[in-house]
Design an enzyme around this catalytic site. Structure first.
Site, mmCIF file in Angstrom:
data_model
loop_
_atom_site.group_PDB
_atom_site.id
_atom_site.type_symbol
_atom_site.label_atom_id
_atom_site.label_comp_id
_atom_site.label_asym_id
_atom_site.label_seq_id
_atom_site.Cartn_x
_atom_site.Cartn_y
_atom_site.Cartn_z
ATOM 1 N N TYR A 117 0.843 -1.198 0.000
ATOM 2 C CA TYR A 117 0.000 0.000 0.000
ATOM 3 C C TYR A 117 0.881 1.253 0.000
ATOM 4 C CZ TYR A 117 -4.380 -2.596 0.418
ATOM 5 O OH TYR A 117 -5.449 -3.419 0.164
ATOM 6 N N SER A 118 0.764 2.134 1.008
ATOM 7 C CA SER A 118 1.442 3.436 0.938
ATOM 8 C C SER A 118 2.950 3.350 1.088
ATOM 9 C CB SER A 118 0.877 4.382 1.999
ATOM 10 O OG SER A 118 -0.405 4.826 1.616
ATOM 11 N N MET A 119 3.492 2.209 1.440
ATOM 12 C CA MET A 119 4.947 2.064 1.423
ATOM 13 C C MET A 119 5.475 1.936 -0.008
ATOM 14 S SD MET A 119 5.798 -0.010 4.969
ATOM 15 C CE MET A 119 7.172 -0.901 4.266
ATOM 16 N N LYS A 124 4.885 4.532 -1.875
ATOM 17 C CA LYS A 124 5.171 5.950 -2.106
ATOM 18 C C LYS A 124 6.661 6.294 -2.010
ATOM 19 C CE LYS A 124 0.657 7.904 -0.793
ATOM 20 N NZ LYS A 124 -0.160 6.697 -0.565
ATOM 21 N N TYR A 173 -2.678 14.647 2.772
ATOM 22 C CA TYR A 173 -2.329 13.313 2.293
ATOM 23 C C TYR A 173 -3.351 12.855 1.266
ATOM 24 C CZ TYR A 173 -0.451 8.560 2.673
ATOM 25 O OH TYR A 173 0.154 7.345 2.415
#
Length: 388
Positions: A58-60, A62, A173
């Site tokens: 997921y957001s890792m 980014k 965010y």
């Protein structure tokens, strides 16, 4: 380092049925000093966790895309000051949707949206699924948070939506890194998957990283239902190629691969030079941080943390857990988390597939949940206690 308490903590979470399984890695000075493999790879089938398990990040994802963008900056083919519309012309007509009560008042942009805004999440782009507001409602209606849109449809819908804030006004965010990934595709004329493979994964030996599970038999799975809320859990389908390469949430990888990436950033090797790697993980909000912090739970880095280019950066000693100034960190919705302390030369992460749906449905209660944010704070605390 003595990390027996850390080991006991994760074993207890599995035994109490709060965590399906996890892989934990802690390195100091470039050497792995702790590895823990806990619970189940697939709790529904009783398959034990394995150290080479694949996790939805997921957001890792980014930080991967942020480092990739800075590699183009380093070679001079991209500038942080470049307007987004230079590469994606459909974003030339953006407006801001100023929220007044339950209504929206539209206003023109005071300046163009830039690459720098995308990297530090001051673009005004938001997520519809986290928290509630009039502009967020428009994002929900447009469905831009969904994973099943094509690149073309995603960009068309996003370009038609208002920004929640003026570019550079505050930290918000949202879908900025997704847009950044598609901007890099337009710049290079190649897919985000190809660019990451060429510039990041291959040089660092990250053989299992990408946007698709290369061996679905190793893909970690969540509980069928969240043990806290009772809600059914369904994570991103990563067994087949995605409809678009979502730079903000689509990544898949192993703990060993992600540790290699974090160590490369800490040391400034691989995709980025030491100068550019250090630039990525320094504070880029500056005077915006105190005001953003006043937004409470909507400021996701939390007390003590400002934001760099793709990661949160500790700028104050206060916070919910121990930590050093200059520490940088981020997490993923699916149950993944890392932090890096350059001063102590510590790199630590855990990967699990245990999304805390409470933090989405009732964000203000997230810190009081037994999982989610509490797990992150406990992990950081126990790693620092291991230094004693």
């Amino acid at each position: 380092m003595n990390l027996r308490r850390l080991d006991a903590y994760f074993r207890r979470l599995v035994e109490e049925g709060l965590l399906p399984g996890a892989v934990v890695l802690v390195a100091r000075g470039g050497e792995v000093v702790f590895q823990g493999v806990y619970g189940y790879l697939d709790p529904g089938r009783g398959l034990p966790m394995r150290e080479d398990a694949l996790f939805r990040l997921y957001s890792m994802t980014k930080p991967w895309v942020s480092a990739l963008a800075l590699s183009f900056v380093e070679e001079g083919t991209l500038s942080l000051l470049d307007p987004v519309e230079k590469y994606l012309p459909e974003f030339s007509g953006l407006r801001v949707g100023r929220e007044v009560g339950e209504g929206i008042v539209y206003e023109p942009l005071k300046r163009p949206l830039t690459v720098y805004d995308l990297l530090r999440h001051t673009a005004g782009l938001t997520y519809g699924v986290f928290f509630r507001s009039p502009v967020k409602g428009l994002y929900l209606e447009a469905g831009v948070d969904r994973f099943d849109l094509s690149r073309e449809v995603f960009l068309e819908r996003l370009a038609a939506l208002p920004l929640r804030f003026q570019p550079g006004e505050t930290f918000e965010y949202g879908l900025a890194t997704d847009l950044l990934g598609h901007l890099l595709e337009a710049l290079a004329g190649r897919s985000l998957a190809e660019l990451l493979e060429e510039r990041l994964f291959r040089p660092l030996g990250m053989r299992d990283s990408g946007f698709q599970a290369k061996d679905p038999a190793r893909l970690a799975q969540p509980f069928p239902k969240d043990p806290e809320t009772g809600h059914s859990l369904r994570l991103l389908p990563v067994e087949t190629p995605p409809p678009r390469y979502a730079g903000g949430m689509g990544g898949v990888g192993t703990a060993a691969d992600y540790l290699a990436f974090l160590e490369a950033l800490r040391l400034g090797r691989g995709a980025l030079s030491p100068t550019m790697a250090g630039f990525m993980v320094q504070d880029h909000l500056g005077s915006l941080y105190p005001e953003a912090l006043k937004r409470g739970p909507e400021y996701l880095p939390g007390p003590g943390y400002s934001f760099g280019l793709g990661v949160a950066v500790r700028v104050e000693p206060m916070g919910y857990s121990p930590g050093a100034l200059g520490e940088w960190t981020w997490a993923g919705f699916g149950g993944t988390f890392f932090f890096v302390d350059p001063l102590q030369e510590i790199t630590a992460l855990y990967l699990a597939q245990a999304p805390n749906l409470l933090s989405v449905l009732e964000p203000e209660k997230a810190l009081h949940s037994r999982l989610g944010a509490r797990l992150q704070h406990a992990f950081r605390t126990l790693v620092y206690l291991g230094l004693e």
